[in-house]
Design a protein around this motif. Structure first.
Motif, PDB file in Angstrom:
ATOM      1  N   ALA A  75      38.627  38.856  27.730  1.00  0.00           N
ATOM      2  CA  ALA A  75      37.973  39.090  29.020  1.00  0.00           C
ATOM      3  C   ALA A  75      38.309  37.977  30.007  1.00  0.00           C
ATOM      4  CB  ALA A  75      36.457  39.203  28.831  1.00  0.00           C
ATOM      5  N   LEU A  76      38.319  36.736  29.520  1.00  0.00           N
ATOM      6  CA  LEU A  76      38.653  35.612  30.391  1.00  0.00           C
ATOM      7  C   LEU A  76      40.091  35.718  30.886  1.00  0.00           C
ATOM      8  CD1 LEU A  76      37.973  32.881  31.635  1.00  0.00           C
ATOM      9  CD2 LEU A  76      38.586  31.808  29.458  1.00  0.00           C
ATOM     10  N   TRP A  77      41.002  36.145  30.038  1.00  0.00           N
ATOM     11  CA  TRP A  77      42.405  36.297  30.433  1.00  0.00           C
ATOM     12  C   TRP A  77      42.554  37.371  31.502  1.00  0.00           C
ATOM     13  CZ3 TRP A  77      47.016  34.231  30.519  1.00  0.00           C
ATOM     14  CH2 TRP A  77      48.149  35.023  30.658  1.00  0.00           C
ATOM     15  N   VAL A  78      41.895  38.506  31.309  1.00  0.00           N
ATOM     16  CA  VAL A  78      42.017  39.617  32.251  1.00  0.00           C
ATOM     17  C   VAL A  78      41.385  39.273  33.597  1.00  0.00           C
ATOM     18  CG1 VAL A  78      41.320  42.000  32.708  1.00  0.00           C
ATOM     19  CG2 VAL A  78      42.134  41.358  30.431  1.00  0.00           C
ATOM     20  N   LEU A  79      40.150  38.765  33.559  1.00  0.00           N
ATOM     21  CA  LEU A  79      39.434  38.464  34.800  1.00  0.00           C
ATOM     22  C   LEU A  79      39.927  37.167  35.440  1.00  0.00           C
ATOM     23  CD1 LEU A  79      35.826  39.242  33.506  1.00  0.00           C
ATOM     24  CD2 LEU A  79      37.192  40.673  35.017  1.00  0.00           C
ATOM     25  N   GLY A  80      40.199  36.182  34.598  1.00  0.00           N
ATOM     26  CA  GLY A  80      40.530  34.857  35.119  1.00  0.00           C
ATOM     27  C   GLY A  80      41.822  34.817  35.903  1.00  0.00           C
ATOM     28  N   ARG A  81      42.831  35.556  35.457  1.00  0.00           N
ATOM     29  CA  ARG A  81      44.119  35.530  36.169  1.00  0.00           C
ATOM     30  C   ARG A  81      43.961  36.013  37.600  1.00  0.00           C
ATOM     31  NH1 ARG A  81      48.332  38.983  33.102  1.00  0.00           N
ATOM     32  NH2 ARG A  81      46.502  40.334  32.879  1.00  0.00           N
ATOM     33  N   THR A  82      43.205  37.100  37.772  1.00  0.00           N
ATOM     34  CA  THR A  82      43.020  37.648  39.127  1.00  0.00           C
ATOM     35  C   THR A  82      42.205  36.704  39.993  1.00  0.00           C
ATOM     36  OG1 THR A  82      43.124  39.905  38.260  1.00  0.00           O
ATOM     37  CG2 THR A  82      42.114  39.599  40.434  1.00  0.00           C
ATOM     38  N   LEU A  83      41.107  36.217  39.445  1.00  0.00           N
ATOM     39  CA  LEU A  83      40.221  35.362  40.234  1.00  0.00           C
ATOM     40  C   LEU A  83      40.870  34.027  40.581  1.00  0.00           C
ATOM     41  CD1 LEU A  83      36.842  36.113  38.459  1.00  0.00           C
ATOM     42  CD2 LEU A  83      37.414  36.618  40.840  1.00  0.00           C
ATOM     43  N   GLU A  84      41.586  33.440  39.639  1.00  0.00           N
ATOM     44  CA  GLU A  84      42.231  32.159  39.922  1.00  0.00           C
ATOM     45  C   GLU A  84      43.319  32.318  40.971  1.00  0.00           C
ATOM     46  OE1 GLU A  84      44.136  28.303  37.589  1.00  0.00           O
ATOM     47  OE2 GLU A  84      43.805  30.193  36.520  1.00  0.00           O
ATOM     48  N   ALA A  85      44.013  33.458  40.954  1.00  0.00           N
ATOM     49  CA  ALA A  85      45.054  33.691  41.958  1.00  0.00           C
ATOM     50  C   ALA A  85      44.448  33.797  43.353  1.00  0.00           C
ATOM     51  CB  ALA A  85      45.814  34.971  41.622  1.00  0.00           C
ATOM     52  N   VAL A  86      43.240  34.344  43.454  1.00  0.00           N
ATOM     53  CA  VAL A  86      42.586  34.516  44.755  1.00  0.00           C
ATOM     54  C   VAL A  86      41.887  33.233  45.202  1.00  0.00           C
ATOM     55  CG1 VAL A  86      40.768  35.763  45.991  1.00  0.00           C
ATOM     56  CG2 VAL A  86      42.286  36.992  44.424  1.00  0.00           C
ATOM     57  N   LEU A  87      41.183  32.585  44.279  1.00  0.00           N
ATOM     58  CA  LEU A  87      40.335  31.440  44.634  1.00  0.00           C
ATOM     59  C   LEU A  87      41.065  30.100  44.579  1.00  0.00           C
ATOM     60  CD1 LEU A  87      37.111  32.388  42.639  1.00  0.00           C
ATOM     61  CD2 LEU A  87      37.475  32.625  45.106  1.00  0.00           C
ATOM     62  N   GLY A  88      42.079  30.004  43.742  1.00  0.00           N
ATOM     63  CA  GLY A  88      42.686  28.713  43.463  1.00  0.00           C
ATOM     64  C   GLY A  88      42.009  28.083  42.255  1.00  0.00           C
ATOM     65  N   PRO A  89      42.668  27.138  41.592  1.00  0.00           N
ATOM     66  CA  PRO A  89      42.145  26.594  40.335  1.00  0.00           C
ATOM     67  C   PRO A  89      40.813  25.863  40.451  1.00  0.00           C
ATOM     68  CG  PRO A  89      44.107  25.400  41.055  1.00  0.00           C
ATOM     69  CD  PRO A  89      43.994  26.597  41.925  1.00  0.00           C
ATOM     70  N   LEU A  90      40.609  25.076  41.515  1.00  0.00           N
ATOM     71  CA  LEU A  90      39.378  24.292  41.624  1.00  0.00           C
ATOM     72  C   LEU A  90      38.160  25.182  41.876  1.00  0.00           C
ATOM     73  CD1 LEU A  90      40.512  21.121  43.618  1.00  0.00           C
ATOM     74  CD2 LEU A  90      40.057  21.351  41.168  1.00  0.00           C
ATOM     75  N   ARG A  91      38.286  26.133  42.791  1.00  0.00           N
ATOM     76  CA  ARG A  91      37.164  27.035  43.061  1.00  0.00           C
ATOM     77  C   ARG A  91      36.891  27.935  41.852  1.00  0.00           C
ATOM     78  NH1 ARG A  91      39.583  26.073  47.923  1.00  0.00           N
ATOM     79  NH2 ARG A  91      38.176  25.626  49.669  1.00  0.00           N
ATOM     80  N   PHE A  92      37.955  28.351  41.176  1.00  0.00           N
ATOM     81  CA  PHE A  92      37.760  29.159  39.970  1.00  0.00           C
ATOM     82  C   PHE A  92      37.039  28.347  38.895  1.00  0.00           C
ATOM     83  CE2 PHE A  92      39.237  30.368  35.718  1.00  0.00           C
ATOM     84  CZ  PHE A  92      38.716  31.661  35.664  1.00  0.00           C
ATOM     85  N   LEU A  93      37.408  27.100  38.729  1.00  0.00           N
ATOM     86  CA  LEU A  93      36.752  26.247  37.739  1.00  0.00           C
ATOM     87  C   LEU A  93      35.272  26.071  38.065  1.00  0.00           C
ATOM     88  CD1 LEU A  93      36.992  24.413  35.252  1.00  0.00           C
ATOM     89  CD2 LEU A  93      37.558  22.525  36.816  1.00  0.00           C
ATOM     90  N   ALA A  94      34.971  25.855  39.350  1.00  0.00           N
ATOM     91  CA  ALA A  94      33.568  25.723  39.762  1.00  0.00           C
ATOM     92  C   ALA A  94      32.790  27.000  39.457  1.00  0.00           C
ATOM     93  CB  ALA A  94      33.485  25.392  41.247  1.00  0.00           C
ATOM     94  N   LEU A  95      33.401  28.135  39.751  1.00  0.00           N
ATOM     95  CA  LEU A  95      32.763  29.422  39.465  1.00  0.00           C
ATOM     96  C   LEU A  95      32.508  29.572  37.972  1.00  0.00           C
ATOM     97  CD1 LEU A  95      31.968  32.408  40.060  1.00  0.00           C
ATOM     98  CD2 LEU A  95      34.417  32.956  39.913  1.00  0.00           C
ATOM     99  N   TYR A  96      33.506  29.297  37.168  1.00  0.00           N
ATOM    100  CA  TYR A  96      33.383  29.462  35.716  1.00  0.00           C
ATOM    101  C   TYR A  96      32.286  28.569  35.149  1.00  0.00           C
ATOM    102  CZ  TYR A  96      34.621  29.696  30.793  1.00  0.00           C
ATOM    103  OH  TYR A  96      34.570  29.868  29.432  1.00  0.00           O
TER     104      TYR A  96
END
Length: 218
Positions: free
Chosen positions: A76-97
Motif C-alpha cells: 500500500a505504501l508503494w502504490v500510494l507513496g509514489r504518487t503522493l511523493e511525486a506531487v508533494l515532494g519528499p519533505l512534505r510527503f515525509l511530514a504527511l506520513y
C-alpha cells in the motif's frame, strides 16, 4: 522485520497470529516498541506511554506483526507513496506520513485499552488514503477508483478482530487534516502556512497524549 523475528526466536513471529495464522505474533521487539497505554509486564515492571515511554508513539509505525502484515502495508505504501511523493515532494510527503502515523498511534493510545499492544504502518497508510483523495480532488483528477479501495480497507478494519480500529481511523483523520493543509495552502505564503499548520497538528496530538496520560495516572 528480520530483527523482530530474530528477537522472538520462534516461528510464531512469522505466521502465528490472526487471519488463519498469517498475521504473526508479538515479539520482544514489538513488545518494546508498540503503542501501549500502561501495563504491568510478566517480570513485574510497569511500562507504556503513560509511564514515560513516548517513543512508542513513533516506533509503533515501523513495527509489524508477521510477514503478511508487513507486506500488505509495504504494498500500500508503494502504490500510494509514489504518487503522493511525486506531487508533494519528499519533505512534505515525509511530514504527511509521520503525522498520519503519529495521529493513528495517538488515537490508539487514547481510545484503546491501556494494556493492549498495537503496531504497524497502517496508521500512516490510512492517512495516505485520505491524502490521495484530498490532493487528487484538489488537482481536479478522478478519484472514483480510490473510494472502493478505502471502503474495502475500512470493512477489514471493522471486521478483523486483531486490527486497531482507533489506529486506522486516527491515521485517516490525521492524514486528511494534513493533506488539506498541504493542498489548500495559499500560494503566496504556501511554505509558512504548511509549516504552521503541520506544527499545530503536532501540538494537538501532543495535547491529546497529555490528556490521556493524566487520565491513566489519575
Amino acid at each position: 522485520m528480520l530483527v523482530s523475528i530474530a528477537s522472538a526466536r520462534s516461528g510464531n513471529a512469522v505466521a502465528g497470529g490472526g487471519l488463519g495464522g498469517l498475521m504473526g505474533s508479538g515479539t520482544p521487539l514489538t513488545e518494546w516498541g508498540s503503542v501501549l497505554g500502561l501495563a504491568r509486564f510478566p517480570d513485574g515492571h510497569i511500562g507504556g506511554v503513560a509511564d514515560g515511554e513516548w517513543y512508542r508513539l513513533v516506533t509503533a509505525m515501523f513495527l509489524h506483526y508477521g510477514v503478511l502484515h508487513l507486506l500488505l502495508n509495504m504494498w500500500a505504501l508503494w502504490v500510494l507513496g509514489r504518487t503522493l511523493e511525486a506531487v508533494l515532494g519528499p519533505l512534505r510527503f515525509l511530514a504527511l506520513y509521520l503525522l498520519a502515523g503519529l495521529g493513528g498511534n495517538v488515537a490508539a493510545y487514547v481510545f484503546t485499552e491501556p494494556n493492549r499492544f498495537t503496531a504497524g504502518a497502517s496508521t500512516a497508510v490510512f492517512g495516505l488514503f485520505a491524502a490521495i483523495f484530498v490532493i487528487m480532488r484538489r488537482l481536479g483528477r478522478d478519484t472514483s477508483a480510490i473510494v472502493p479501495i478505502l471502503v474495502i480497507n475500512l470493512i477489514f478494519t471493522f471486521t478483523v478482530p486483531s486490527i486497531s480500529v482507533a489506529g486506522h481511523l486516527g491515521g485517516l483523520v490525521a492524514g486528511a487534516v494534513v493533506s488539506l493543509i498541504l493542498a489548500y495552502a495559499p500560494r503566496s505564503r504556501r511554505t509558512a502556512f504548511q509549516v504552521a499548520g503541520c506544527a499545530l497538528v503536532l501540538v494537538a496530538l501532543i495535547g491529546l497524549t497529555l490528556v490521556r496520560t493524566a487520565a491513566l495516572l489519575g
